[in-house]
Design a protein around this motif. Structure first.
Motif, PDB file in Angstrom:
ATOM      1  N   THR A 235       0.836  -1.203   0.000  1.00  0.00           N
ATOM      2  CA  THR A 235       0.000   0.000   0.000  1.00  0.00           C
ATOM      3  C   THR A 235       0.870   1.253   0.000  1.00  0.00           C
ATOM      4  OG1 THR A 235      -1.799  -1.120   1.166  1.00  0.00           O
ATOM      5  CG2 THR A 235      -1.763   1.287   1.264  1.00  0.00           C
ATOM      6  N   PHE A 236       1.891   1.248   0.845  1.00  0.00           N
ATOM      7  CA  PHE A 236       2.813   2.377   0.890  1.00  0.00           C
ATOM      8  C   PHE A 236       3.517   2.564  -0.453  1.00  0.00           C
ATOM      9  CE2 PHE A 236       3.615   2.111   5.787  1.00  0.00           C
ATOM     10  CZ  PHE A 236       2.343   2.623   5.999  1.00  0.00           C
ATOM     11  N   GLN A 237       3.979   1.450  -1.022  1.00  0.00           N
ATOM     12  CA  GLN A 237       4.699   1.527  -2.295  1.00  0.00           C
ATOM     13  C   GLN A 237       3.799   2.035  -3.414  1.00  0.00           C
ATOM     14  OE1 GLN A 237       6.637  -2.122  -3.510  1.00  0.00           O
ATOM     15  NE2 GLN A 237       6.822  -1.392  -5.615  1.00  0.00           N
ATOM     16  N   SER A 238       2.535   1.637  -3.398  1.00  0.00           N
ATOM     17  CA  SER A 238       1.612   2.096  -4.440  1.00  0.00           C
ATOM     18  C   SER A 238       1.421   3.606  -4.377  1.00  0.00           C
ATOM     19  CB  SER A 238       0.264   1.374  -4.313  1.00  0.00           C
ATOM     20  OG  SER A 238      -0.401   1.738  -3.111  1.00  0.00           O
ATOM     21  N   GLY A 405       9.301   8.667  -6.767  1.00  0.00           N
ATOM     22  CA  GLY A 405       8.101   9.447  -6.513  1.00  0.00           C
ATOM     23  C   GLY A 405       8.007   9.924  -5.078  1.00  0.00           C
ATOM     24  N   ALA A 406       8.383   9.061  -4.136  1.00  0.00           N
ATOM     25  CA  ALA A 406       8.326   9.424  -2.721  1.00  0.00           C
ATOM     26  C   ALA A 406       9.254  10.579  -2.401  1.00  0.00           C
ATOM     27  CB  ALA A 406       8.687   8.201  -1.864  1.00  0.00           C
ATOM     28  N   PHE A 407      10.478  10.540  -2.917  1.00  0.00           N
ATOM     29  CA  PHE A 407      11.456  11.581  -2.602  1.00  0.00           C
ATOM     30  C   PHE A 407      11.170  12.903  -3.315  1.00  0.00           C
ATOM     31  CE2 PHE A 407      14.526   8.138  -1.243  1.00  0.00           C
ATOM     32  CZ  PHE A 407      14.540   8.546   0.079  1.00  0.00           C
ATOM     33  N   PHE A 445       3.685  15.266   3.429  1.00  0.00           N
ATOM     34  CA  PHE A 445       4.944  14.783   3.995  1.00  0.00           C
ATOM     35  C   PHE A 445       4.772  13.366   4.544  1.00  0.00           C
ATOM     36  CE2 PHE A 445       7.437  14.222   7.927  1.00  0.00           C
ATOM     37  CZ  PHE A 445       8.717  14.199   7.384  1.00  0.00           C
ATOM     38  N   LEU A 446       3.681  13.128   5.255  1.00  0.00           N
ATOM     39  CA  LEU A 446       3.422  11.789   5.804  1.00  0.00           C
ATOM     40  C   LEU A 446       3.256  10.761   4.677  1.00  0.00           C
ATOM     41  CD1 LEU A 446       0.936  12.600   8.717  1.00  0.00           C
ATOM     42  CD2 LEU A 446       3.404  12.185   8.855  1.00  0.00           C
ATOM     43  N   VAL A 447       2.570  11.157   3.601  1.00  0.00           N
ATOM     44  CA  VAL A 447       2.395  10.259   2.453  1.00  0.00           C
ATOM     45  C   VAL A 447       3.746   9.919   1.830  1.00  0.00           C
ATOM     46  CG1 VAL A 447       1.478  10.099   0.101  1.00  0.00           C
ATOM     47  CG2 VAL A 447       0.045  11.007   1.931  1.00  0.00           C
ATOM     48  N   SER A 448       4.615  10.911   1.681  1.00  0.00           N
ATOM     49  CA  SER A 448       5.931  10.675   1.089  1.00  0.00           C
ATOM     50  C   SER A 448       6.784   9.754   1.949  1.00  0.00           C
ATOM     51  CB  SER A 448       6.666  12.012   0.879  1.00  0.00           C
ATOM     52  OG  SER A 448       6.137  12.703  -0.227  1.00  0.00           O
ATOM     53  N   VAL A 449       6.719   9.947   3.273  1.00  0.00           N
ATOM     54  CA  VAL A 449       7.474   9.075   4.182  1.00  0.00           C
ATOM     55  C   VAL A 449       6.987   7.632   4.062  1.00  0.00           C
ATOM     56  CG1 VAL A 449       7.929   8.532   6.609  1.00  0.00           C
ATOM     57  CG2 VAL A 449       8.078  10.898   5.817  1.00  0.00           C
ATOM     58  N   ALA A 450       5.672   7.445   4.073  1.00  0.00           N
ATOM     59  CA  ALA A 450       5.107   6.091   3.944  1.00  0.00           C
ATOM     60  C   ALA A 450       5.504   5.460   2.616  1.00  0.00           C
ATOM     61  CB  ALA A 450       3.587   6.151   4.074  1.00  0.00           C
ATOM     62  N   ALA A 451       5.421   6.242   1.529  1.00  0.00           N
ATOM     63  CA  ALA A 451       5.776   5.717   0.205  1.00  0.00           C
ATOM     64  C   ALA A 451       7.250   5.349   0.139  1.00  0.00           C
ATOM     65  CB  ALA A 451       5.447   6.752  -0.863  1.00  0.00           C
ATOM     66  N   ALA A 452       8.098   6.174   0.734  1.00  0.00           N
ATOM     67  CA  ALA A 452       9.539   5.876   0.732  1.00  0.00           C
ATOM     68  C   ALA A 452       9.833   4.596   1.500  1.00  0.00           C
ATOM     69  CB  ALA A 452      10.315   7.052   1.327  1.00  0.00           C
ATOM     70  N   LEU A 453       9.203   4.418   2.651  1.00  0.00           N
ATOM     71  CA  LEU A 453       9.420   3.206   3.449  1.00  0.00           C
ATOM     72  C   LEU A 453       8.980   1.960   2.685  1.00  0.00           C
ATOM     73  CD1 LEU A 453       8.252   4.445   6.976  1.00  0.00           C
ATOM     74  CD2 LEU A 453      10.602   3.998   6.225  1.00  0.00           C
TER      75      LEU A 453
END
Length: 473
Positions: A235-238, A405-407, A445-453
């Motif tokens: 989910t985070f990666q998506s 995308g996350a960064f 910011f929270l979305v980007s952190v989750a996506a990066a993880l």
């Protein structure tokens, strides 16, 4: 004095028309800017949207796409107003994203912007090399199955296609700047529409052929498709994949700098952003939803190659040709800011160097008269080679796109445009506008952190059993 049409005269002859900053007159229009944006936005990100929807499901998948679309369009309008300072219509031009941040914010945020922007652009170069090679290899594999039968061993290595892609980019990278890229962006934009349309057609055909494909409101099912931990990480990666699909803020200012000064650049850029983002969102929702409907919870990372390599092989081949051609152009759109950043700094540091500053004329068959600069040849060739080697070392499609995308999403698409808007409009701290903009920035910011993880976890899992430069068997 209005010097928009001023002519510089040297030794009694007209040299060329210049703009109000003394640079060569810009000729960009709403159409060329929209083509640049579509080329930048509809990139390899569209190929992973069916997979992203499979992780999120019918409710969250389309909703997240629409939310990212709205945020991207809103912040792009904020950024467009920062091209000129202090006045967005008649102020001094800022040629790059870093120049905009320097003029509006200054301090350490300029360095932060530079690191975020240029690291992201390098990452996009690597990601596009990976994607283009996958599509090129898919063409050969499809033809192999067609010629030798479905049971044939048609393993194809991506590495030599990365080399072919790099050779093409070495030649195209000699295009001096964004102003000379309009024709390439228009071709690339047409290609992106073409392969997206092919993907949609194949999805509809597959839905008709296999109506029993399993899809769910919440995406992949814990205990059936994935474990609980895998569900969270995917989910985070998506989210990172969707963020990557919408990232063009890192080249927005450079695109805006190609526009004619009348009508005002910020007005044209806002219209171009609306055209570009709304057009791509339509394709994204269609590709993501129809791709998910076609493949269900087992949707592949690259939905176009997921249709198999059999029949109609020629249509799959055509789609992959369009992807490769599009990415050839998109690579140049994202590389130009990196090229120009290095070259401008070298020219500033060594203004007397022939190697750095001198342009040589060369007559070539068919192409006519070409302008060659030795620094441009050496530096841009080295850049293409290095990014291609890195792509060979880390050829992981979905995880790499998600990480890029996350960064890029929070710092470049949201945080800096929001901060510049607050500074430019002198929005009072604690006001409703200030609170709303800050909440938007914090949520992203929270979305980007989750996506990066999620992407880092996926990359770690991929790297565990991977051996660089060893083709799959």
């Amino acid at each position: 004095m209005d010097i928009e049409s001023l002519e510089i005269r040297e030794q009694g002859s007209i040299v060329k028309n210049v703009d109000d900053d003394g640079r060569e007159k810009r000729t960009g229009t709403l159409m060329t800017a929209s083509a640049h944006i579509i080329t930048a936005v509809i990139g390899s990100g569209v190929l992973s949207l069916a997979w992203a929807n499979a992780q999120l499901g019918w409710v969250a998948g389309p909703a997240v796409l629409m939310v990212f679309s709205a945020i991207t369009w809103f912040t792009s309008t904020l950024l467009a107003d920062c091209y000129r300072t202090p006045d967005s219509v008649t102020g001094k031009r800022n040629y790059t994203y870093m120049d905009v941040v320097r003029a509006n914010l200054g301090g350490g945020k300029v360095i932060f912007c530079g690191l975020a922007q240029y690291c992201n652009l390098v990452g996009v170069s690597i990601g596009y090399t990976i994607t283009a090679s996958i599509s090129m290899a898919a063409i050969q594999r499809s033809d192999c199955f067609h010629m030798q039968g479905h049971e044939a061993k048609c393993d194809v290595s991506n590495y030599r296609f990365m080399v072919i892609f790099a050779c093409i980019q070495i030649v195209l990278s000699q295009i001096p700047n964004f102003h000379s890229l309009s024709w390439l962006s228009i071709i690339a934009a047409v290609m992106s529409f073409s392969y997206s349309t092919i993907g949609l057609g194949l999805s509809i055909a597959r839905i008709v052929e296999r109506p029993d494909v399993r899809t769910t409101l919440t995406g992949v099912t814990v205990g059936v498709d994935v474990s609980g931990a895998e569900k969270v990480w995917r989910t985070f990666q998506s989210l990172g994949d969707i963020a990557f699909a919408y990232s063009f803020s890192n080249v927005l200012i450079e695109i805006q700098d190609t526009l004619k000064s009348s009508p005002p650049e910020n007005q044209v850029m806002k219209k171009a952003s609306l055209v570009g983002v709304s057009t791509t969102t339509l394709f994204y929702v269609l590709c993501g939803c129809l791709g998910y409907a076609a493949f269900g919870n087992s949707a592949p990372g690259n939905f176009l190659t997921g249709f198999g390599f059999y029949e109609p092989f020629w249509l799959v081949d055509l789609g992959n040709v369009f992807i490769a051609v599009h990415l050839i152009g998109a690579y140049q759109v994202f590389c130009q800011p990196v090229f120009q950043f290095v070259e401008r700094n070298c020219q500033r540091k060594w203004p007397e160097s022939n190697f750095v500053c001198r342009e040589y004329s060369l007559k070539a068959p068919v192409l006519g008269k070409l302008s060659i600069n030795l620094l441009r040849v050496a530096w841009r060739t080295a850049y293409v080679v290095v990014t291609s080697v890195l792509a060979m070392i880390f050829p992981f499609f979905n995880d790499f796109l998600g990480l890029i995308g996350a960064f890029a999403f929070w710092p470049l698409t949201v945080y800096l445009p929001v901060e510049m808007r607050i500074a430019q409009a002198k929005i009072t701290r604690g006001s409703s506008s200030w609170i709303g903009l800050k909440l938007l920035s914090f949520a992203c910011f929270l979305v980007s952190v989750a996506a990066a993880l999620g992407s880092i976890q996926g990359l770690a899992a991929d790297v565990g059993g991977y051996r660089p430069f060893k083709p799959a068997v």
